[in-house]
Design an enzyme around this catalytic site. Sequence first.
Site, PDB file in Angstrom:
ATOM      1  N   ASN A   9      -1.572   2.314   2.387  1.00  0.00           N
ATOM      2  CA  ASN A   9      -1.262   2.829   1.778  1.00  0.00           C
ATOM      3  C   ASN A   9      -2.863   3.256   1.186  1.00  0.00           C
ATOM      4  O   ASN A   9      -3.474   2.808   0.491  1.00  0.00           O
ATOM      5  CB  ASN A   9      -0.362   2.886   0.429  1.00  0.00           C
ATOM      6  CG  ASN A   9      -0.397   4.285  -0.816  1.00  0.00           C
ATOM      7  OD1 ASN A   9      -0.685   5.221  -0.163  1.00  0.00           O
ATOM      8  ND2 ASN A   9      -0.129   4.290  -2.042  1.00  0.00           N
ATOM      9  N   TRP A  10      -2.951   4.917   1.747  1.00  0.00           N
ATOM     10  CA  TRP A  10      -4.521   4.842   1.982  1.00  0.00           C
ATOM     11  C   TRP A  10      -5.167   4.985   0.030  1.00  0.00           C
ATOM     12  O   TRP A  10      -5.690   5.522  -0.460  1.00  0.00           O
ATOM     13  CB  TRP A  10      -5.451   5.974   2.645  1.00  0.00           C
ATOM     14  CG  TRP A  10      -5.365   5.617   3.882  1.00  0.00           C
ATOM     15  CD1 TRP A  10      -5.239   3.185   3.917  1.00  0.00           C
ATOM     16  CD2 TRP A  10      -6.321   5.566   5.027  1.00  0.00           C
ATOM     17  NE1 TRP A  10      -5.799   4.011   5.564  1.00  0.00           N
ATOM     18  CE2 TRP A  10      -6.552   4.674   6.160  1.00  0.00           C
ATOM     19  CE3 TRP A  10      -6.976   6.449   5.106  1.00  0.00           C
ATOM     20  CZ2 TRP A  10      -7.119   5.012   7.445  1.00  0.00           C
ATOM     21  CZ3 TRP A  10      -6.972   6.982   6.462  1.00  0.00           C
ATOM     22  CH2 TRP A  10      -7.423   5.727   7.162  1.00  0.00           C
ATOM     23  N   LYS A  11      -3.567   5.824  -0.886  1.00  0.00           N
ATOM     24  CA  LYS A  11      -3.585   6.485  -1.810  1.00  0.00           C
ATOM     25  C   LYS A  11      -4.987   8.531  -1.432  1.00  0.00           C
ATOM     26  O   LYS A  11      -5.227   8.686  -0.597  1.00  0.00           O
ATOM     27  CB  LYS A  11      -3.737   6.456  -2.868  1.00  0.00           C
ATOM     28  CG  LYS A  11      -3.071   5.319  -2.656  1.00  0.00           C
ATOM     29  CD  LYS A  11      -3.429   4.411  -4.341  1.00  0.00           C
ATOM     30  CE  LYS A  11      -2.288   2.798  -3.822  1.00  0.00           C
ATOM     31  NZ  LYS A  11      -2.391   2.545  -5.143  1.00  0.00           N
ATOM     32  N   HIS A  96       7.133   6.437  -4.611  1.00  0.00           N
ATOM     33  CA  HIS A  96       5.709   5.705  -4.955  1.00  0.00           C
ATOM     34  C   HIS A  96       6.008   5.909  -6.449  1.00  0.00           C
ATOM     35  O   HIS A  96       5.654   7.112  -7.314  1.00  0.00           O
ATOM     36  CB  HIS A  96       4.487   6.093  -4.539  1.00  0.00           C
ATOM     37  CG  HIS A  96       3.222   4.661  -5.040  1.00  0.00           C
ATOM     38  ND1 HIS A  96       2.397   4.637  -5.995  1.00  0.00           N
ATOM     39  CD2 HIS A  96       2.642   3.827  -3.603  1.00  0.00           C
ATOM     40  CE1 HIS A  96       2.069   3.669  -5.630  1.00  0.00           C
ATOM     41  NE2 HIS A  96       2.200   3.217  -4.645  1.00  0.00           N
ATOM     42  N   GLU A  98       3.345   6.033  -8.627  1.00  0.00           N
ATOM     43  CA  GLU A  98       1.827   6.451  -8.934  1.00  0.00           C
ATOM     44  C   GLU A  98       2.755   8.263  -8.786  1.00  0.00           C
ATOM     45  O   GLU A  98       2.521   8.769 -10.329  1.00  0.00           O
ATOM     46  CB  GLU A  98       0.933   6.830  -8.074  1.00  0.00           C
ATOM     47  CG  GLU A  98       0.407   5.536  -8.813  1.00  0.00           C
ATOM     48  CD  GLU A  98      -0.852   4.996  -7.757  1.00  0.00           C
ATOM     49  OE1 GLU A  98      -0.580   5.304  -6.265  1.00  0.00           O
ATOM     50  OE2 GLU A  98      -1.312   3.528  -7.399  1.00  0.00           O
ATOM     51  N   GLU A 168       8.369  -2.461  -5.008  1.00  0.00           N
ATOM     52  CA  GLU A 168       6.790  -2.352  -5.823  1.00  0.00           C
ATOM     53  C   GLU A 168       6.988  -2.761  -7.482  1.00  0.00           C
ATOM     54  O   GLU A 168       7.052  -2.069  -8.138  1.00  0.00           O
ATOM     55  CB  GLU A 168       5.951  -1.246  -5.548  1.00  0.00           C
ATOM     56  CG  GLU A 168       5.824  -0.757  -3.898  1.00  0.00           C
ATOM     57  CD  GLU A 168       4.270  -0.576  -3.724  1.00  0.00           C
ATOM     58  OE1 GLU A 168       3.249  -0.587  -2.881  1.00  0.00           O
ATOM     59  OE2 GLU A 168       4.456   0.921  -4.544  1.00  0.00           O
ATOM     60  N   GLY A 174      -1.944  -2.864  -7.913  1.00  0.00           N
ATOM     61  CA  GLY A 174      -3.815  -2.274  -8.170  1.00  0.00           C
ATOM     62  C   GLY A 174      -4.347  -2.924  -9.119  1.00  0.00           C
ATOM     63  O   GLY A 174      -5.194  -2.636  -9.895  1.00  0.00           O
ATOM     64  N   SER A 214      -0.788  -5.986  -5.323  1.00  0.00           N
ATOM     65  CA  SER A 214      -1.535  -7.175  -5.028  1.00  0.00           C
ATOM     66  C   SER A 214      -1.255  -8.089  -3.473  1.00  0.00           C
ATOM     67  O   SER A 214      -2.627  -8.865  -3.988  1.00  0.00           O
ATOM     68  CB  SER A 214      -1.991  -7.475  -6.419  1.00  0.00           C
ATOM     69  OG  SER A 214      -2.360  -6.013  -7.590  1.00  0.00           O
ATOM     70  N   GLY A 235      -1.913  -1.417  -1.004  1.00  0.00           N
ATOM     71  CA  GLY A 235      -2.413   0.012  -1.099  1.00  0.00           C
ATOM     72  C   GLY A 235      -4.150  -0.861  -1.014  1.00  0.00           C
ATOM     73  O   GLY A 235      -4.498  -0.468  -0.015  1.00  0.00           O
ATOM     74  N   GLY A 236      -5.086  -1.457  -2.129  1.00  0.00           N
ATOM     75  CA  GLY A 236      -6.664  -1.673  -2.304  1.00  0.00           C
ATOM     76  C   GLY A 236      -6.862  -2.289  -0.785  1.00  0.00           C
ATOM     77  O   GLY A 236      -8.009  -1.798  -0.055  1.00  0.00           O
TER      78      GLY A 236
HETATM   79  C1  PEP Z   1       0.285   0.599  -3.621  1.00  0.00           C
HETATM   80  O1  PEP Z   1      -0.259   1.273  -4.334  1.00  0.00           O
HETATM   81  O2  PEP Z   1       1.467   0.566  -3.212  1.00  0.00           O
HETATM   82  C2  PEP Z   1      -0.268  -1.285  -3.848  1.00  0.00           C
HETATM   83  C3  PEP Z   1       1.037  -1.951  -3.365  1.00  0.00           C
HETATM   84  O3  PEP Z   1      -1.429  -1.349  -4.304  1.00  0.00           O
HETATM   85  P1  PEP Z   1      -2.244  -2.359  -4.430  1.00  0.00           P
HETATM   86  O4  PEP Z   1      -1.519  -2.901  -2.673  1.00  0.00           O
HETATM   87  O5  PEP Z   1      -3.423  -1.980  -3.999  1.00  0.00           O
HETATM   88  O6  PEP Z   1      -1.586  -2.987  -5.362  1.00  0.00           O
END
Ligand code: PEP
Length: 251
Positions: A9-11, A96, A98, A168, A174, A214, A235-236
């Site tokens: 997920n590049w956001k 998600h 966010e 999640e 994050g 994470s 994500g990251g």
């Molecule tokens: C996400 O935003 O779906 C996510 C899991 O982010 P991260 O891996 O950065 O925690």
Amino acid sequence: MRKKIVAGNWKMNNTIEEGIVLAGQINDLVEKAGINGVDVVIGTPFVHLTEVNKIVGDKIGVAAQNCADETSGAYTGEVSVSMIKSTGSKYVILGHSERREYYNETSEKLVKKVKLSLESGLTPIFCFGEVLEERQSEKHFDVVKGQIADGLFNLSAEDFGKVVLAYEPVWAIGTGVTASSDQAQEMHAFIRKTLIEKYGQEVADNTSILYGGSCKPSNAKELFANADVDGGLIGGASLQAEDFMGIISAF
Ligand code: PEP
């Protein structure tokens, strides 16, 4: 049997130029590694979808990160499922945390988005998870069950079988704090039990439940080794090709 899936997920990151470079790097690494038995997905901003779909081979699926809850018309700024489909994308990330937190993504809206996605042939990756206070007050199982039921349990067993779930925990997204392997397995087993009660053993056994929060190359192996963890939403670590590849190859 259910699929193993690693979805990035590049956001709201990467210009078109940067996205093209990153997608090319991920594609090269996946092709070179000859990955088998894991579905790899890249979730990009809307404006990248067409270009990224041209770059990736058939080993990688592309996901939008949201869709409109209407089919077409006077909804300035929105992007419909048919528009997403026309880019060649196969998935859409929905719910998600966010989007739930910053954009008022309610269960009512998600019900409409899931329905439209399925009708258009997109696979929803449906996200849910508790915030820290809910875990600390031991409400996390009820919260997760409620989010799944409110967003998805209106679906027939056949349609539910087309959805990918992503647990999640919000406190892990994050933050660098990952759910422990035991916490992830405990929740994923609970989710599967919830699905058995609603849809029966076969549907539950065939549903992929991803973990997100994470997840990194250093912890993916331990998380993915759990019986009910079928992959990750990343994500990251999906913004660096080598890190993302490190997670893909953790199975
Ligand atoms: C996400 O935003 O779906 C996510 C899991 O982010 P991260 O891996 O950065 O925690």
